[in-house]
Design an enzyme around this catalytic site. Structure first.
Site, PDB file in Angstrom:
ATOM      1  N   TRP A 254      23.802  13.777   7.349  1.00 47.56           N
ATOM      2  CA  TRP A 254      23.796  13.333   5.960  1.00 47.56           C
ATOM      3  C   TRP A 254      25.053  12.563   5.569  1.00 47.56           C
ATOM      4  CZ3 TRP A 254      20.071  13.176   2.358  1.00 47.56           C
ATOM      5  CH2 TRP A 254      18.919  13.932   2.561  1.00 47.56           C
ATOM      6  N   VAL A 255      26.172  12.966   6.142  1.00 46.20           N
ATOM      7  CA  VAL A 255      27.459  12.417   5.692  1.00 46.20           C
ATOM      8  C   VAL A 255      28.189  11.778   6.864  1.00 46.20           C
ATOM      9  CG1 VAL A 255      29.650  12.926   4.565  1.00 46.20           C
ATOM     10  CG2 VAL A 255      27.600  14.245   3.952  1.00 46.20           C
ATOM     11  N   ALA A 256      28.629  10.541   6.678  1.00 48.75           N
ATOM     12  CA  ALA A 256      29.359   9.840   7.736  1.00 48.75           C
ATOM     13  C   ALA A 256      30.711  10.492   7.969  1.00 48.75           C
ATOM     14  CB  ALA A 256      29.557   8.375   7.353  1.00 48.75           C
TER      15      ALA A 256
ATOM     16  N   HIS B  73      31.746   3.386   2.308  1.00 49.87           N
ATOM     17  CA  HIS B  73      32.343   3.734   1.018  1.00 49.87           C
ATOM     18  C   HIS B  73      33.860   3.573   1.045  1.00 49.87           C
ATOM     19  CE1 HIS B  73      28.963   5.261  -1.346  1.00 49.87           C
ATOM     20  NE2 HIS B  73      28.474   5.791  -0.233  1.00 49.87           N
TER      21      HIS B  73
ATOM     22  N   GLU C  74      18.327   6.403   2.974  1.00 49.29           N
ATOM     23  CA  GLU C  74      19.010   6.604   1.696  1.00 49.29           C
ATOM     24  C   GLU C  74      18.593   5.493   0.747  1.00 49.29           C
ATOM     25  OE1 GLU C  74      23.228   6.865   2.265  1.00 49.29           O
ATOM     26  OE2 GLU C  74      23.127   8.761   3.359  1.00 49.29           O
TER      27      GLU C  74
END
Length: 244
Positions: free
Chosen positions: A155-157, A164, A214
């Site tokens: 889910w999260v880089a 970002h 996403e």
């Protein structure tokens, strides 16, 4: 053996099978390609109202900045600097994408669509906090440490590998009760390319990007690239391979 006893045995066996299946699901992870571990580059950032006009002019004159690739295999380079524009809701984006972002939002609102930015520029520390929060979430709902870590990283880089951290992307949702998130995302999917933005992570390109879908994540690549990518159904990785 009576039919009643047989029924009880079947029910008990079914429950055991379900419990075992749940335990396997919670604790077993098939072989997964591990994400590379990077030491996040230190991204220097400043706001456009705190730099000189010559610094801003030099920043705007940089070539092909909008096509910078950042993903699981391509971390942010060292000595990277970002000049940001602060937004009214406390978010911030690379100052070079702000004019087109504002135009896209203005046009959406004129058509009864009311988007808002829920996440934009992040430091590596911010990214690490989000990753750890997601990891703790999976732990709390009962996943093993190994599986919680694997799901969190889906889910999260990893810090140092997120767009970002360059301020070139935004997460967008509905900012008004008159429209749903899905209505906002549908409008963006059809129109964002006109302003130089692309839906970065789609289900169709997950094998290439390595990121789950996403619908809310939009990346600025410039109008020319965005139109070509939209027309030919390309993700950024594919587009860069074609133009290289």
């Amino acid at each position: 053996m009576t039919n009643k006893n047989k029924k009880h045995i079947v029910i008990a066996t079914t429950i055991i099978i379900l419990v075992v299946a749940l335990l396997i699901y919670r604790y077993y992870i098939p072989d997964m390609k591990p994400k590379k571990q990077f030491t996040p580059a230190a991204v220097e950032y400043a706001y456009d109202d705190s730099v000189t006009s010559s610094q801003l002019a030099e920043y705007n004159a940089r070539q092909d900045w909008q096509l910078t690739l950042v993903n699981n295999d391509t971390p942010i380079c060292d000595n990277c600097s970002v000049i940001l524009t602060a937004l009214d809701n406390g978010q911030a984006v690379d100052c070079r994408i702000y004019p087109q972002l504002q135009k896209m939002f203005d046009d959406a609102r004129s058509q009864g669509i009311y988007p808002t930015i829920t996440s934009s520029f992040r430091t590596a520390e911010d990214q690490q906090d989000i990753l750890e929060s997601k990891y703790e979430h999976y732990q709390k709902i009962g996943y093993s440490d190994k599986k919680a870590k694997a799901y969190a990283e889906e889910w999260v880089a990893m810090p140092g590998t997120s767009e970002h951290e360059l301020g070139l992307c935004v997460d967008i949702a509905s900012g008004d009760c008159r429209v749903t998130n899905q209505e906002v995302w549908d409008w963006l999917a059809k129109n964002s390319y006109k302003y130089g933005f692309i839906e970065r992570y789609t289900a169709e390109k997950q094998d290439i990007t390595g990121i789950i879908p996403e619908e809310w994540h939009y990346r600025y690549v410039g109008e020319k690239a965005a139109k070509e990518m939209y027309k030919n159904d390309l993700c950024l990785e594919e587009y860069l391979q074609n133009v290289s």
